[in-house]
Motif scaffolding. Structure first.
Motif, PDB file in Angstrom:
ATOM      1  N   ASN A 303     112.329  29.571  39.859  1.00 15.33           N
ATOM      2  CA  ASN A 303     113.695  29.050  39.697  1.00 15.33           C
ATOM      3  C   ASN A 303     114.234  29.274  38.286  1.00 15.33           C
ATOM      4  N   LEU A 304     113.335  29.295  37.305  1.00 14.52           N
ATOM      5  CA  LEU A 304     113.769  29.497  35.915  1.00 14.52           C
ATOM      6  C   LEU A 304     114.195  30.941  35.664  1.00 14.52           C
ATOM      7  N   LEU A 305     113.386  31.906  36.154  1.00 13.31           N
ATOM      8  CA  LEU A 305     113.630  33.318  35.858  1.00 13.31           C
ATOM      9  C   LEU A 305     114.388  34.055  36.964  1.00 13.31           C
ATOM     10  N   LYS A 306     114.432  33.470  38.138  1.00 10.67           N
ATOM     11  CA  LYS A 306     115.229  33.981  39.260  1.00 10.67           C
ATOM     12  C   LYS A 306     115.098  35.491  39.508  1.00 10.67           C
ATOM     13  N   PRO A 307     113.887  35.962  39.833  1.00 11.05           N
ATOM     14  CA  PRO A 307     113.740  37.381  40.160  1.00 11.05           C
ATOM     15  C   PRO A 307     114.538  37.733  41.423  1.00 11.05           C
ATOM     16  N   SER A 308     115.055  38.956  41.471  1.00  9.59           N
ATOM     17  CA  SER A 308     115.843  39.404  42.631  1.00  9.59           C
ATOM     18  C   SER A 308     114.972  39.531  43.874  1.00  9.59           C
ATOM     19  N   ILE A 309     113.704  39.943  43.656  1.00 12.69           N
ATOM     20  CA  ILE A 309     112.794  40.236  44.767  1.00 12.69           C
ATOM     21  C   ILE A 309     111.469  39.515  44.531  1.00 12.69           C
ATOM     22  N   ILE A 310     110.924  38.929  45.584  1.00 15.43           N
ATOM     23  CA  ILE A 310     109.592  38.318  45.526  1.00 15.43           C
ATOM     24  C   ILE A 310     108.707  39.018  46.555  1.00 15.43           C
ATOM     25  N   ILE A 311     107.549  39.480  46.094  1.00 16.82           N
ATOM     26  CA  ILE A 311     106.569  40.113  46.982  1.00 16.82           C
ATOM     27  C   ILE A 311     105.466  39.092  47.267  1.00 16.82           C
ATOM     28  N   ILE A 312     105.230  38.813  48.528  1.00 18.35           N
ATOM     29  CA  ILE A 312     104.145  37.906  48.909  1.00 18.35           C
ATOM     30  C   ILE A 312     102.873  38.726  49.082  1.00 18.35           C
ATOM     31  N   PHE A 313     101.912  38.510  48.183  1.00 15.72           N
ATOM     32  CA  PHE A 313     100.663  39.286  48.234  1.00 15.72           C
ATOM     33  C   PHE A 313      99.644  38.683  49.197  1.00 15.72           C
ATOM     34  N   ALA A 314      99.668  37.361  49.359  1.00 18.36           N
ATOM     35  CA  ALA A 314      98.772  36.718  50.340  1.00 18.36           C
ATOM     36  C   ALA A 314      99.463  36.754  51.698  1.00 18.36           C
ATOM     37  N   TRP A 315      99.540  37.942  52.286  1.00 19.16           N
ATOM     38  CA  TRP A 315     100.305  38.155  53.511  1.00 19.16           C
ATOM     39  C   TRP A 315      99.768  37.348  54.681  1.00 19.16           C
ATOM     40  N   ASN A 316      98.479  36.965  54.621  1.00 19.19           N
ATOM     41  CA  ASN A 316      97.906  36.152  55.696  1.00 19.19           C
ATOM     42  C   ASN A 316      98.433  34.712  55.681  1.00 19.19           C
ATOM     43  N   LEU A 317      99.075  34.315  54.572  1.00 13.90           N
ATOM     44  CA  LEU A 317      99.638  32.962  54.460  1.00 13.90           C
ATOM     45  C   LEU A 317     101.162  33.011  54.386  1.00 13.90           C
ATOM     46  N   VAL A 318     101.748  34.047  54.962  1.00 13.01           N
ATOM     47  CA  VAL A 318     103.182  34.276  54.774  1.00 13.01           C
ATOM     48  C   VAL A 318     104.039  33.123  55.298  1.00 13.01           C
ATOM     49  N   ARG A 319     103.663  32.525  56.421  1.00 13.67           N
ATOM     50  CA  ARG A 319     104.472  31.427  56.971  1.00 13.67           C
ATOM     51  C   ARG A 319     104.507  30.234  56.026  1.00 13.67           C
ATOM     52  N   GLU A 320     103.336  29.900  55.486  1.00 14.69           N
ATOM     53  CA  GLU A 320     103.255  28.772  54.548  1.00 14.69           C
ATOM     54  C   GLU A 320     104.069  29.038  53.285  1.00 14.69           C
ATOM     55  N   ILE A 321     103.972  30.261  52.759  1.00 14.86           N
ATOM     56  CA  ILE A 321     104.672  30.601  51.516  1.00 14.86           C
ATOM     57  C   ILE A 321     106.178  30.656  51.736  1.00 14.86           C
ATOM     58  N   ILE A 322     106.602  31.224  52.861  1.00 15.90           N
ATOM     59  CA  ILE A 322     108.035  31.255  53.180  1.00 15.90           C
ATOM     60  C   ILE A 322     108.583  29.833  53.274  1.00 15.90           C
ATOM     61  N   SER A 323     107.832  28.961  53.901  1.00 17.30           N
ATOM     62  CA  SER A 323     108.250  27.558  54.021  1.00 17.30           C
ATOM     63  C   SER A 323     108.401  26.922  52.640  1.00 17.30           C
ATOM     64  N   TYR A 324     107.433  27.199  51.751  1.00 10.89           N
ATOM     65  CA  TYR A 324     107.496  26.651  50.392  1.00 10.89           C
ATOM     66  C   TYR A 324     108.723  27.189  49.642  1.00 10.89           C
ATOM     67  N   LEU A 325     108.934  28.495  49.709  1.00  8.74           N
ATOM     68  CA  LEU A 325     110.064  29.106  49.003  1.00  8.74           C
ATOM     69  C   LEU A 325     111.401  28.576  49.541  1.00  8.74           C
ATOM     70  N   THR A 326     111.492  28.447  50.845  1.00  8.92           N
ATOM     71  CA  THR A 326     112.722  27.931  51.462  1.00  8.92           C
ATOM     72  C   THR A 326     113.039  26.528  50.964  1.00  8.92           C
ATOM     73  N   ASP A 327     112.000  25.701  50.875  1.00  9.28           N
ATOM     74  CA  ASP A 327     112.200  24.293  50.502  1.00  9.28           C
ATOM     75  C   ASP A 327     112.399  24.084  49.003  1.00  9.28           C
ATOM     76  N   ASN A 328     111.904  25.024  48.167  1.00  8.48           N
ATOM     77  CA  ASN A 328     111.856  24.752  46.730  1.00  8.48           C
ATOM     78  C   ASN A 328     112.734  25.634  45.849  1.00  8.48           C
ATOM     79  N   LEU A 329     113.233  26.745  46.371  1.00 12.54           N
ATOM     80  CA  LEU A 329     114.069  27.605  45.535  1.00 12.54           C
ATOM     81  C   LEU A 329     115.523  27.152  45.585  1.00 12.54           C
ATOM     82  N   ASP A 330     116.202  27.250  44.425  1.00  9.21           N
ATOM     83  CA  ASP A 330     117.618  26.877  44.386  1.00  9.21           C
ATOM     84  C   ASP A 330     118.520  28.116  44.473  1.00  9.21           C
TER      85      ASP A 330
END
Length: 351
Positions: A303-330
Motif C-alpha cells: 500500500n505504501l509503494l503501490k506497484p502497478s503489478i504484483i506477481i504471486i510466486f506461491a501459486w499453490n496458495l493463490v486463492r488465499e493470497i488473492i483474498s488477502y490482497l482484496t481485503d487489504n489493498l487500498d
C-alpha cells in the motif's frame, strides 16, 4: 546447514493450516476403523506443531520431531512436545524406549527433503505398533510435470516420486502402500497410507493410480516435453517483465518462497525488474531473495509503494493470497501468476 535455523512456518498460511486440519481428520478416521482408544502419534518434520495441534485437541498422545532449533522451540512454547533432532535410527530407538510404539507416524512434505527416504521410512517402521500406519504426503512428480512446476525443483528437494517408484521403495523394506489419494497440497500431492507388509488390505485406489501412470518409459518420455516447455515459459516470463518495465510500470512480488528463488534466478531477474517481494512471515522480512538484490518486506509495503503489478510466486496458495490482497489493498493493481502458465488473476471487490 539448511534445517538448523529454518524460516518456513506452517502456521503462516491459512490454507496450509486448513489442509492439516483435514489431514488430521483423515488419519483419525482411518485409525478409528480398527479401535477407539487414546492413540499415540509422531509427526516427523513437525515444524511449528500445526498438524499435531489438531491431534492434541482430540486427546492423542503426541510427539514432534523437528531438526530446526528455532522452530522446535516455538512448538514447545505452544504446548506441542517436540524433540529438536533429525530422525535417525538412534532417535527412533530412544523414542521407542521412552514414548513406546505408536499408532501413526505422519510425514507431510518431508520425504522429498531427505537424503535417504528409504532409511527414514525404515526408522519409522521400527516404531509402529500392531496395525500401525505411516502417512506420507509429498508432491506428485507427474502432477509437477503437468503443472510445468519447474520452480518445485530446487536444493531442498532431493527425491521426486511417482507412485510406482515409491511403492517399489516401500516393498524393498517390507512395507505396503494400502491406500492412496491425490490432495491439493503443493499444487498436487500424493497422500500414501503405509503399513507393515500384509497387515492391511490393499485398496483398489493403489492399482488405479499405478495403471494411470503407465509404464516408466511413458513417464520418461514426458521429460522431453517438460524441458522444452519450461524454457518456452521462461522466455515468455522474461519478455513480459521487461515489457512491463519498459512501459514504466513497477513490478513487485508476493510470497518469498523457495519457488520464488528458483523462478527469479532461472529467469535472471533482479531489483531492476522486481522492486520487492512481500511476505507475511516475519522470519523472512528484511532479508533478500538468495542470489539476488531483491528485498523481502512486510505486506504493508504494498500500500505504501503501490506497484502497478504484483506477481504471486506461491501459486499453490493463490486463492488465499488473492483474498488477502482484496481485503487489504487500498488500490487495485494487476495481479499475475506464472505457473502453470502466465496469466492475470482478477482481484475481487471488497464487500
Amino acid at each position: 546447514k539448511l534445517f538448523t535455523n529454518y524460516t518456513y512456518l506452517t502456521s503462516v498460511s491459512k490454507e496450509t493450516v486448513s489442509h492439516f486440519e483435514e489431514f488430521s481428520a483423515s488419519v483419525i478416521k482411518k485409525l478409528r476403523q480398527t479401535t477407539n482408544r487414546r492413540f499415540k502419534i509422531i509427526d516427523i518434520g513437525s515444524n511449528d506443531g500445526t498438524l499435531l495441534k489438531f491431534f492434541k485437541i482430540k486427546n492423542f498422545e503426541i510427539l514432534g520431531v523437528e531438526p530446526s532449533k528455532n522452530v522446535s522451540e516455538m512448538a514447545n512454547r505452544n504446548g506441542i512436545p517436540t524433540i529438536n533432532a533429525f530422525f535417525t535410527l538412534n532417535l527412533a530407538n530412544k523414542i521407542r524406549n521412552e514414548f513406546g510404539l505408536v499408532d501413526a507416524i505422519t510425514m507431510a512434505n518431508v520425504l522429498t527433503h531427505v537424503e535417504n527416504p528409504k532409511e527414514m521410512l525404515s526408522n519409522a517402521k521400527s516404531l509402529l505398533a500392531n496395525k500401525g500406519i505411516i502417512v506420507a504426503e509429498f508432491y506428485y512428480f507427474p502432477k509437477l510435470m503437468e503443472n510445468l512446476a519447474f520452480d518445485q525443483i530446487y536444493h531442498e528437494h532431493i527425491s521426486y516420486f511417482t507412485l510406482r517408484n515409491f511403492v517399489e521403495m516401500l516393498q524393498s523394506i517390507g512395507l505396503d502402500a494400502f491406500d492412496v489419494e491425490l490432495t491439493g497440497a503443493q499444487g498436487g500431492s500424493l497422500r500414501v497410507w503405509i503399513s507393515k507388509k500384509g497387515e492391511r488390505v490393499i485398496r483398489t485406489s493403489v492399482g488405479k493410480f499405478l495403471s494411470n501412470e503407465g509404464e516408466t518409459d511413458n513417464i520418461i518420455n514426458k521429460y522431453y516435453h517438460f524441458s522444452r516447455n519450461v524454457y518456452k515459459l521462461r522466455d515468455e516470463i522474461v519478455h513480459f517483465v521487461k515489457n512491463q518495465r519498459a512501459q514504466g510500470k513497477t513490478v513487485a512480488g508476493y510470497a518469498a518462497s523457495a519457488k520464488a528463488t528458483t523462478m527469479i534466478n532461472f529467469c535472471g531477474l533482479d531489483s531492476s525488474s522486481i522492486l520487492f517481494i512481500a511476505d507475511a512471515n516475519p522470519l523472512k522480512q528484511e532479508k533478500y531473495i538468495p542470489g539476488t538484490d531483491i528485498k523481502v518486506v512486510s505486506p504493508n509495503m504494498i500500500n505504501l509503494l503501490k506497484p502497478s503489478i504484483i506477481i504471486i510466486f506461491a501459486w499453490n496458495l493463490v486463492r488465499e493470497i488473492i483474498s488477502y490482497l482484496t481485503d487489504n489493498l487500498d488500490y487495485k493493481p494487476s495481479v499475475y501468476v506464472f505457473i502453470p502458465n502466465l496469466r492475470e488473476i482478477q482481484l475481487g471487490d471488497k464487500k
